[in-house]
Design an enzyme around this catalytic site. Structure first.
Site, PDB file in Angstrom:
ATOM      1  N   GLU A   1      -4.420   3.020  -7.217  1.00 39.85           N
ATOM      2  CA  GLU A   1      -3.220   3.423  -6.493  1.00 39.85           C
ATOM      3  C   GLU A   1      -2.375   2.175  -6.200  1.00 39.85           C
ATOM      4  O   GLU A   1      -2.775   1.048  -6.496  1.00 39.85           O
ATOM      5  CB  GLU A   1      -3.596   4.160  -5.194  1.00 39.85           C
ATOM      6  CG  GLU A   1      -2.423   4.930  -4.603  1.00 39.85           C
ATOM      7  CD  GLU A   1      -2.813   6.151  -3.781  1.00 39.85           C
ATOM      8  OE1 GLU A   1      -3.995   6.525  -3.780  1.00 39.85           O
ATOM      9  OE2 GLU A   1      -1.919   6.734  -3.150  1.00 39.85           O
TER      10      GLU A   1
ATOM     11  N   HIS B   1      -1.475   5.151  -9.608  1.00 40.03           N
ATOM     12  CA  HIS B   1      -1.371   6.514  -9.068  1.00 40.03           C
ATOM     13  C   HIS B   1      -0.161   6.618  -8.142  1.00 40.03           C
ATOM     14  O   HIS B   1      -0.119   6.009  -7.080  1.00 40.03           O
ATOM     15  CB  HIS B   1      -2.652   6.826  -8.292  1.00 40.03           C
ATOM     16  CG  HIS B   1      -2.703   8.199  -7.697  1.00 40.03           C
ATOM     17  ND1 HIS B   1      -3.034   9.315  -8.420  1.00 40.03           N
ATOM     18  CD2 HIS B   1      -2.471   8.642  -6.435  1.00 40.03           C
ATOM     19  CE1 HIS B   1      -3.023  10.383  -7.639  1.00 40.03           C
ATOM     20  NE2 HIS B   1      -2.680   9.998  -6.426  1.00 40.03           N
TER      21      HIS B   1
ATOM     22  N   ASP C   1      -6.885   1.833 -15.618  1.00 38.61           N
ATOM     23  CA  ASP C   1      -5.428   1.876 -15.478  1.00 38.61           C
ATOM     24  C   ASP C   1      -4.929   3.243 -15.909  1.00 38.61           C
ATOM     25  O   ASP C   1      -4.227   3.393 -16.909  1.00 38.61           O
ATOM     26  CB  ASP C   1      -4.758   0.756 -16.287  1.00 38.61           C
ATOM     27  CG  ASP C   1      -3.252   0.741 -16.034  1.00 38.61           C
ATOM     28  OD1 ASP C   1      -2.840   1.235 -14.963  1.00 38.61           O
ATOM     29  OD2 ASP C   1      -2.506   0.259 -16.903  1.00 38.61           O
TER      30      ASP C   1
HETATM   31  O1  9MR Z   1      -2.947  11.505  -4.355  1.00 40.70           O
HETATM   32  C1  9MR Z   1      -3.893  11.258  -3.328  1.00 40.70           C
HETATM   33  C2  9MR Z   1      -3.999   9.782  -3.085  1.00 40.70           C
HETATM   34  O2  9MR Z   1      -2.783   9.285  -2.619  1.00 40.70           O
HETATM   35  C3  9MR Z   1      -5.112   9.494  -2.121  1.00 40.70           C
HETATM   36  O3  9MR Z   1      -5.364   8.090  -2.071  1.00 40.70           O
HETATM   37  C4  9MR Z   1      -6.380  10.194  -2.546  1.00 40.70           C
HETATM   38  C5  9MR Z   1      -7.485  10.030  -1.502  1.00 40.70           C
HETATM   39  O4  9MR Z   1      -7.133  10.499  -0.268  1.00 40.70           O
HETATM   40  O5  9MR Z   1      -6.162  11.566  -2.743  1.00 40.70           O
HETATM   41  C6  9MR Z   1      -5.198  11.837  -3.713  1.00 40.70           C
HETATM   42  O6  9MR Z   1      -5.006  13.171  -3.755  1.00 40.70           O
HETATM   43  C7  9MR Z   1      -5.988  13.948  -4.404  1.00 40.70           C
HETATM   44  C8  9MR Z   1      -6.830  14.670  -3.399  1.00 40.70           C
HETATM   45  O7  9MR Z   1      -7.561  13.802  -2.590  1.00 40.70           O
HETATM   46  C9  9MR Z   1      -7.743  15.650  -4.092  1.00 40.70           C
HETATM   47  N1  9MR Z   1      -6.997  16.550  -4.931  1.00 40.70           N
HETATM   48  C10 9MR Z   1      -6.229  15.844  -5.945  1.00 40.70           C
HETATM   49  C11 9MR Z   1      -5.245  14.932  -5.285  1.00 40.70           C
HETATM   50  C12 9MR Z   1      -4.336  14.277  -6.295  1.00 40.70           C
HETATM   51  O8  9MR Z   1      -5.031  13.506  -7.208  1.00 40.70           O
HETATM   52  O1  9MR Z   2      -6.612   2.110   1.349  1.00 36.52           O
HETATM   53  C1  9MR Z   2      -7.470   3.076   1.919  1.00 36.52           C
HETATM   54  C2  9MR Z   2      -8.881   2.619   1.746  1.00 36.52           C
HETATM   55  O2  9MR Z   2      -9.104   1.439   2.481  1.00 36.52           O
HETATM   56  C3  9MR Z   2      -9.824   3.719   2.195  1.00 36.52           C
HETATM   57  O3  9MR Z   2     -11.142   3.342   1.882  1.00 36.52           O
HETATM   58  C4  9MR Z   2      -9.481   5.027   1.507  1.00 36.52           C
HETATM   59  C5  9MR Z   2     -10.334   6.176   1.952  1.00 36.52           C
HETATM   60  O4  9MR Z   2     -10.154   6.464   3.293  1.00 36.52           O
HETATM   61  O5  9MR Z   2      -8.151   5.355   1.771  1.00 36.52           O
HETATM   62  C6  9MR Z   2      -7.248   4.408   1.279  1.00 36.52           C
HETATM   63  O6  9MR Z   2      -5.987   4.800   1.594  1.00 36.52           O
HETATM   64  C7  9MR Z   2      -5.396   5.841   0.852  1.00 36.52           C
HETATM   65  C8  9MR Z   2      -5.060   6.943   1.823  1.00 36.52           C
HETATM   66  O7  9MR Z   2      -6.248   7.544   2.277  1.00 36.52           O
HETATM   67  C9  9MR Z   2      -4.105   7.955   1.243  1.00 36.52           C
HETATM   68  N1  9MR Z   2      -2.953   7.329   0.718  1.00 36.52           N
HETATM   69  C10 9MR Z   2      -3.262   6.346  -0.300  1.00 36.52           C
HETATM   70  C11 9MR Z   2      -4.156   5.262   0.220  1.00 36.52           C
HETATM   71  C12 9MR Z   2      -4.473   4.226  -0.853  1.00 36.52           C
HETATM   72  O8  9MR Z   2      -5.324   4.677  -1.835  1.00 36.52           O
END
Ligand code: 9MR
Ligand code: 9MR
Length: 854
Positions: free
Chosen positions: A722, A665, A713
């Protein structure tokens, strides 16, 4: 309607796992789409005002303009499509695109929050192709929207659609991952003389014969497997195979058992140095605030992100969220955290810390290799500073900018994070992000992260750039004091619009870590008292699922155990690391896939692969402390899991192993959504199995998944797939450790013994005598003794040897008269040095002609 096109559906990327025969399941359910065949016009289909719909040819075509940013900037849709809760639908259509494009096929709520019941990313080509999906409606709705979101292309293209159909009564889809052969190996390979383990998935309960075959297909070793019963982490019945006894280098080996042939792998002595470099190079391409040069990363060049050039709002003058502060800060630079464009201090701190620690380890670990200038193809390569420190500095400079300026409320604390005011869609290159950037409130956790990372930087950068080191130390002291004054300002778990929350209710571990780093850098009693007074100093900090941004006590403990210092009770601290590593070793031995990871209730964490990598860091430290092979072997075995010895039979590192994760992602490595964009660079670690499957795609496909199976994946699976800076940092660390293991043979016993005696130290000098004894059985004929100082110490005057110094590392060589050291004999030399500021502990590691002494 044109003549229906017959297509090989399985050949269409992304469709393999969908239920293709579903529609045949029940007798002729009603069609829910109106005029999906475009026989006479295209009503009630609509398009956004930037396109003209053309159905004159019996299908629906449109020229799609270039120069839009978001998928939803161009849409073809139909409204008022009824859905019945619990009903499983088959959704099919035919599409072609010139040139090739990925579109978004959605069935969703027609209003905010636009909940997606079906979301697919079909890759469309010049050949009209059929696409087929199933989904189960979670709600009843009279007016769902069927939408093709087709914006976001820089250049114009043409789309044609036909035979759009939505019918109920489909068989619910069961997702089956393609896991390939049942013999699971490290697809990258095994160290020639290191441990070699594999896992076989089988119904058999008795031992099975196995054969190791070379590239020519000849059997080179054989044996029988060890039945291990049902593995809790995968719910599979498995056997393990140990073929460590075979130790001949080569490529293209396979392992055969139970009628299955594994994916190919190598046996080699230099498997991980390429990964070490690739995993570190990842950070350059995550840089914000600077153009990424295609000449340095072919295929990955892109304009500078967030420098204030429209449509970016830029990070050069970022205000706070409304009501949070009355100033703006220049917080440009640093690394993007992950697949989003946010920059988070808590996560940024641990990441940069692990990079600098990977470098600093060279001062005490006998097997550490050099991190030279020029290693990573950076813009800074050739500046005389190791590239790994240049890369880390890019992030440190950003962290320093996040500190609240003097004179402002909460001065000295660090803002928790900076990111977009709203979530953005994918794909979106950094320089195209048009959202407002905002500083979020300061937090105690972020402040202590800054303190820890800056304190470490103060000692490590001291020999290269004293002014930068001093700036870091001042910031670290100020931050620590501010955290002590404000010990419980916590980031809000609700502050997650447009960026991650990174909330953390427990900051005693951040206090312990920051105090540890400040103590190691300054030797001051106030920080020593904070370290030894923390309950965490003697607690069991070795959680079975690994340390991370939320639990940092282990990082403090590891550095107290390894970075040279005069800490009282240091021997017990070192022993505690070995105790922790023994726990991981026991977990690994009990695990049929050989993983030192045992989360409670088999609940794999978000980013489980980084928890595993961090447990490997602890095992590596235990090896550095004890020199015991079993710890190094455990690190190699843990790496096997990351590279394919797992239930999904895949390597989680892009570009490594025959079947590897490459659709992580990310808003800019979004190849799966736009063929013109690249996949993540080689050496990118995927987060990995996450039992909580927070994203809709994972929920659709993986509900009920067991441990290791909770992974896709797919670019849309942001909770399992991610990429992040804090996951690649331990990957790079572990790869560097393994690169230093050579071919996996035991390190030779030391053949020299060094005594380093500091006789005196005064304001600006210290006086040291060094004796090198040849404890081996052959004469040393010409010698160079090498060691590293903690910080900016330097040699002023040396006798009975000559010396050169690079950074903190001194190379002292013989003079003609003491060139030869006969077995059992010693030479003695000495020097007067400049102690610089801070503590001046005795160096921890001496190598004689490259080999470690005792
Ligand atoms: O793209 C976002 C990702 O980097 C984060 O880890 C994740 C959780 O915070 O959220 C993703 O964003 C999504 C959002 O939470 C909900 N709407 C769709 C976004 C894109 O997939
Ligand atoms: O890596 C983070 C994970 O430990 C947490 O459980 C999760 C939800 O809070 O968030 C992850 O971090 C994401 C962040 O919220 C947004 N950017 C992408 C990070 C990796 O997925």
């Amino acid at each position: 309607m044109r003549r229906p096109v017959l297509i090989a559906l399985a050949a269409v990327a992304g469709l393999v796992s969908t239920s293709l025969t579903a529609a045949a399941a029940s007798a002729d359910p009603p069609e829910q789409i109106v005029n999906g065949t475009f026989t006479s016009g295209h009503a009630p289909w609509w398009g956004t005002s930037n396109i003209t719909l053309d159905s004159s040819g019996g299908q629906l075509c449109a020229d799609i303009p270039g120069g839009t940013v978001n998928p939803w900037d161009v849409i073809i849709g139909q409204d008022n499509v009824p859905l019945v809760a619990g009903e499983t639908y088959s959704y099919t259509f035919t599409a072609s695109a010139t040139p090739d494009k990925v579109g978004k096929a959605l069935i969703q709520l027609p209003v905010d929050p636009w909940t997606q019941f079906l979301a697919a990313n079909p890759l469309m080509t010049g050949t009209a192709t059929g696409y087929s999906y199933t989904f189960t409606a979670p709600v009843s709705l009279p007016n769902a929207q069927v939408a093709f979101q087709i914006g976001g292309s820089a250049s114009p293209w043409r789309l044609c659609l036909d035979d759009v159909s939505l019918k109920g009564g489909a068989e619910p889809e069961v997702y089956e991952p393609d896991t390939g052969p049942r013999v699971r190996v490290n697809q990258v390979g095994y160290l020639t003389r290191g441990p070699k383990n594999a896992t076989v998935v089988t119904e058999a309960t008795a031992a099975l014969p196995w054969q190791l075959k070379n590239a020519g297909g000849s059997v080179v070793a054989s044996g029988s497997s060890t039945p291990r019963g049902v593995d809790a982490s995968s719910a599979q019945n498995v056997h393990s195979i140990d073929f460590s006894a075979y130790a001949v280098a080569g490529t293209g080996f396979t392992l055969v058992a139970d009628g299955e042939t594994s994916r190919p792998f190598d046996l080699a002595g230099n498997l991980y140095s390429g990964l070490r470099d690739d995993a570190l190079k990842f950070f350059y391409t995550q840089r914000s605030g600077v153009e990424i040069l295609d000449s340095l990363r072919p295929g990955y060049g892109r304009p500078a992100g967030h420098v204030g050039v429209a449509p970016n709002k830029g990070d050069t003058s970022v205000p706070c969220q409304p009501g949070v502060c009355d100033y703006s800060l220049d917080v440009s630079g640093g690394w993007y955290d992950a697949g989003d464009h946010g920059k988070y201090v808590v996560n940024g701190g641990i990441s940069v810390f692990q990079l600098v620690n990977e470098f600093e380890r060279g001062k005490w670990a006998a097997t550490a290799q050099a991190f030279p200038d020029g290693q990573l193809n950076l813009p800074e390569s050739g500046n005389g500073v190791p590239d790994i420190l240049d890369e880390a500095r890019w992030q440190l400079e950003f962290l320093l900018k996040m500190q609240v300026p003097a004179g402002k409320p909460l001065a000295g604390m660090a803002h928790h994070k900076i990111h977009d005011s709203e979530w953005t869609g994918l794909p979106l290159l950094p320089h195209l992000d048009d959202k407002q950037r905002e500083l979020h409130p300061p937090s105690t956790a972020a402040t202590l992260n800054l303190a820890a990372a800056a304190a470490q930087a103060a000692r490590v950068y001291a020999p290269y750039d004293p002014a930068f080191a001093a700036r870091n130390l001042a910031a670290a002291r100020t931050a620590y004091a501010a955290a002590v004054a404000h010990p419980a300002i916590l980031a809000s778990p609700a502050d997650g619009t447009g960026g991650g929350t990174y909330d953390d209710v427990e900051v005693s571990d951040e206090f312990y870590w920051a105090a540890s780093e400040l103590y190691l850098t300054t030797g001051e009693s106030q920080y020593q008292a904070a370290v030894t007074g923390s309950p965490l100093h003697t607690a069991d900090v070795w959680s079975s699922n690994g340390f991370g941004w939320q639990s940092l006590a282990a990082l403090g403990r590891l550095d107290l155990a390894t970075v040279p210092s005069a800490l009282p009770g240091r021997a017990a601290v070192r022993a505690s690391v070995v105790t922790g590593a023994e726990e991981y070793l026991a977990a690994l031995a009990a695990h049929p896939y050989g993983v030192p990871y045992q989360p409670a209730n088999n609940a794999y964490d978000w980013g489980s692969n980084s928890g595993i990598a961090n447990n490997l860091v602890v095992l590596s430290a235990a090896y550095d402390i004890t020199g015991r092979d079993r710890f190094a072997d455990a690190v190699a075995q843990g790496a096997d899991y990351l590279f394919g010895r797992n239930a999904l039979n895949m390597s989680y590192v892009t570009g490594y192993g025959e079947a590897n994760a490459h659709n992580q992602h990310s808003r800019w490595y979004a190849h799966q959504l736009n063929p013109e964009l690249p996949n993540p660079p080689k050496g990118t670690l995927a987060g990995g199995p996450n039992s909580s499957i927070q994203d809709p795609l994972a929920q659709q496909k993986l509900t009920g998944c067991v441990g290791q199976f909770c992974y896709l994946d797919e670019i849309d699976s942001w909770s399992t797939n991610e990429l992040t800076i804090n996951w690649n940092a331990p990957l790079a660390w572990v790869a560097a450790f393994l690169a230093g293991q050579g071919d996996g043979a035991s390190a030779p016993a030391p053949a020299c013994k060094v005594t380093y005696t500091k006789h005196s130290q005064w304001n600006d000098g210290f006086n040291t005598q060094i004796t090198v004894k040849n404890t081996g059985s052959t004469a040393v004929n010409g010698w160079t003794l090498r060691w590293s100082f903690l910080g900016a110490q330097s040699i002023d005057d040396i006798w009975s040897a000559s010396a050169t110094q690079s950074g903190a590392t001194v190379s002292a060589s013989n003079l003609p008269f003491n060139k030869v050291i006969a077995p059992g004999k010693s030479v003695t030399f000495g020097f007067v040095g400049d102690p610089a500021s801070g503590p001046n502990p005795n160096p921890a590691l001496f190598t004689l002609n490259g080999a470690a002494c005792s």
